[in-house]
Each structure stands twice: as structure tokens, then as C-alpha cells.
Design an enzyme around this catalytic site. Structure first.
Site, PDB file in Angstrom:
ATOM      1  N   GLN A 155     -24.289  28.045 -24.184  1.00 33.84           N
ATOM      2  CA  GLN A 155     -24.954  27.878 -25.475  1.00 33.84           C
ATOM      3  C   GLN A 155     -25.542  29.205 -25.936  1.00 33.84           C
ATOM      4  O   GLN A 155     -25.815  30.096 -25.139  1.00 33.84           O
ATOM      5  CB  GLN A 155     -26.061  26.831 -25.363  1.00 33.84           C
ATOM      6  CG  GLN A 155     -25.538  25.436 -25.067  1.00 33.84           C
ATOM      7  CD  GLN A 155     -26.674  24.458 -24.833  1.00 33.84           C
ATOM      8  OE1 GLN A 155     -27.510  24.660 -23.969  1.00 33.84           O
ATOM      9  NE2 GLN A 155     -26.689  23.398 -25.617  1.00 33.84           N
TER      10      GLN A 155
ATOM     11  N   ARG B 159     -35.113  28.766 -25.703  1.00 35.83           N
ATOM     12  CA  ARG B 159     -34.443  28.237 -24.519  1.00 35.83           C
ATOM     13  C   ARG B 159     -33.280  27.346 -24.908  1.00 35.83           C
ATOM     14  O   ARG B 159     -33.355  26.579 -25.859  1.00 35.83           O
ATOM     15  CB  ARG B 159     -35.422  27.398 -23.679  1.00 35.83           C
ATOM     16  CG  ARG B 159     -34.809  26.868 -22.385  1.00 35.83           C
ATOM     17  CD  ARG B 159     -35.643  25.761 -21.773  1.00 35.83           C
ATOM     18  NE  ARG B 159     -35.751  24.598 -22.633  1.00 35.83           N
ATOM     19  CZ  ARG B 159     -34.796  23.675 -22.801  1.00 35.83           C
ATOM     20  NH1 ARG B 159     -33.645  23.780 -22.177  1.00 35.83           N
ATOM     21  NH2 ARG B 159     -34.986  22.647 -23.606  1.00 35.83           N
ATOM     22  N   VAL B 160     -32.184  27.496 -24.196  1.00 32.85           N
ATOM     23  CA  VAL B 160     -31.068  26.558 -24.257  1.00 32.85           C
ATOM     24  C   VAL B 160     -30.788  26.108 -22.831  1.00 32.85           C
ATOM     25  O   VAL B 160     -31.198  26.762 -21.870  1.00 32.85           O
ATOM     26  CB  VAL B 160     -29.792  27.161 -24.897  1.00 32.85           C
ATOM     27  CG1 VAL B 160     -30.008  27.402 -26.389  1.00 32.85           C
ATOM     28  CG2 VAL B 160     -29.370  28.434 -24.191  1.00 32.85           C
ATOM     29  N   SER B 161     -30.088  24.995 -22.695  1.00 38.56           N
ATOM     30  CA  SER B 161     -29.905  24.406 -21.372  1.00 38.56           C
ATOM     31  C   SER B 161     -28.791  25.018 -20.545  1.00 38.56           C
ATOM     32  O   SER B 161     -28.833  24.977 -19.331  1.00 38.56           O
ATOM     33  CB  SER B 161     -29.643  22.902 -21.502  1.00 38.56           C
ATOM     34  OG  SER B 161     -30.769  22.282 -22.062  1.00 38.56           O
ATOM     35  N   SER B 162     -27.776  25.573 -21.181  1.00 40.85           N
ATOM     36  CA  SER B 162     -26.654  26.084 -20.388  1.00 40.85           C
ATOM     37  C   SER B 162     -26.216  27.462 -20.864  1.00 40.85           C
ATOM     38  O   SER B 162     -26.470  27.868 -22.001  1.00 40.85           O
ATOM     39  CB  SER B 162     -25.471  25.116 -20.443  1.00 40.85           C
ATOM     40  OG  SER B 162     -24.936  25.076 -21.750  1.00 40.85           O
TER      41      SER B 162
END
Length: 184
Positions: A14, A8-11
């Protein structure tokens, strides 16, 4: 027994590539990936699918704890769900975290508490900085990206919405929002 990964990445800007490579190298046969904030479990469809997918005897891997959850409560909830399904959890960059041992479970709780504490400190420092800047008159929030009067002037001069958007360097939807707010 399968080894399942979650990245998982936040945006959306990314990349998940580094995490996915590390999970593959650790032996993951299936990897669930998403680009969304980790501050809550809400809306994390791939996490929900991954938790439904894992079976008794599987291993569930992430690269780091913060890829799975940002709060101790969420982390404990997710890990407890895995343990209830007899699924082992590991954070591969934090090798001491392996729920198959009591020491690993202890490390999980300690590191989760420290991570949550660090996040709280960061938010407090940010709030203090914003409050100080506001008090000194240096903080005005995010600047408006479009001047509604300029949009109306350009439209009144005969320019179309697409041309106005191009000239101002904004999306066409921004121009339409200004025209809609004028009608209201």
C-alpha cells in the site's frame, strides 16, 4: 509549537502518499510513516518515535482515526499520552475530532467506539462465513504453494534448487525448506 503527522498503512504493497500529502497540506512539519498493522501498538517503531518526539504545545495529526489505532483501548491510550504531554490531537478527515475541546473529546470516544464495533461485526461475519463454508465442505484454507514430492523429484533428476524454484514459480527458499524438512 510544531505540527507533527503520523501516517500508516497495513501492508508494504500500500502507498502512504495520499496520507502524507494530506498531512503536509494540513501544515505538518515532520511526518512519521510506517507500513504495519494498526491492530496493536506493539512493533510500531515510528509511532513510538512520534510519541516521544512531540512536545508541550505541539499538534499531532493523522488523516483518520483508524490510521492511529484499530481498538478503542489503544486509541484512548495513545490520545491520553498525548494529552498528558499537553499535545493536541486531530484527525483531519474527521474534523469534529480535536482534543482541544470537550466536544472533540466526546466525538473521539464515540467514533472510536463505533469503529471498534464495526470491526467486531466484520470479524463475526467473516467467522460465520468460514464456518458455513467449512460445514459445506467448500473451505479448505490456503492452498499449498509448493508440492514437496514434485520438488524432491526435480532435485533427484539433477536439477539445481534455483532451476527447480524457477520451474515451479516459487522462491528458492521454498525449495530449501522442502529439502530441510526431508532431512528432519
Amino acid at each position: 509549537m510544531a505540527t507533527i503527522g503520523y501516517a500508516r498503512v497495513s501492508s508494504t504493497g500500500q502507498s502512504l502518499e495520499v496520507q502524507v500529502d494530506q498531512l503536509r497540506a494540513a501544515g505538518c512539519t515532520k511526518i512519521f510513516e510506517e507500513k504495519i498493522s494498526g491492530t496493536s501498538q506493539q512493533g510500531r517503531a515510528q509511532l513510538a518515535l512520534a510519541l516521544d518526539y512531540v512536545r508541550d504545545g505541539d499538534d499531532f495529526l493523522v488523516t483518520r482515526l483508524d490510521r492511529l489505532a484499530r481498538s478503542m483501548t489503544d486509541l484512548r491510550d495513545i490520545v491520553d499520552r498525548l494529552i498528558a504531554k499537553n499535545v493536541e490531537f486531530r484527525a483531519i478527515q474527521q474534523g469534529a475530532i480535536d482534543t482541544s475541546s470537550s466536544g472533540g473529546r466526546l466525538m473521539l470516544n464515540m467514533l472510536a467506539a463505533v469503529a471498534e464495533f464495526e470491526g467486531d461485526l466484520r470479524r463475526e461475519r467473516q467467522s460465520e462465513g468460514i464456518a458455513k463454508a467449512k460445514a459445506e465442505g467448500r473451505y479448505r484454507g490456503r492452498p499449498k504453494s509448493i508440492d514437496p514430492e514434485e520438488v524432491r523429484r526435480l532435485l533427484a533428476s539433477g536439477m539445481g534448487p534455483t532451476a527447480v524454484a524457477q520451474q515451479l514459480g516459487v522462491g528458492r527458499a521454498s525449495v530449501y525448506r522442502v529439502t530441510a524438512s526431508k532431512a528432519a
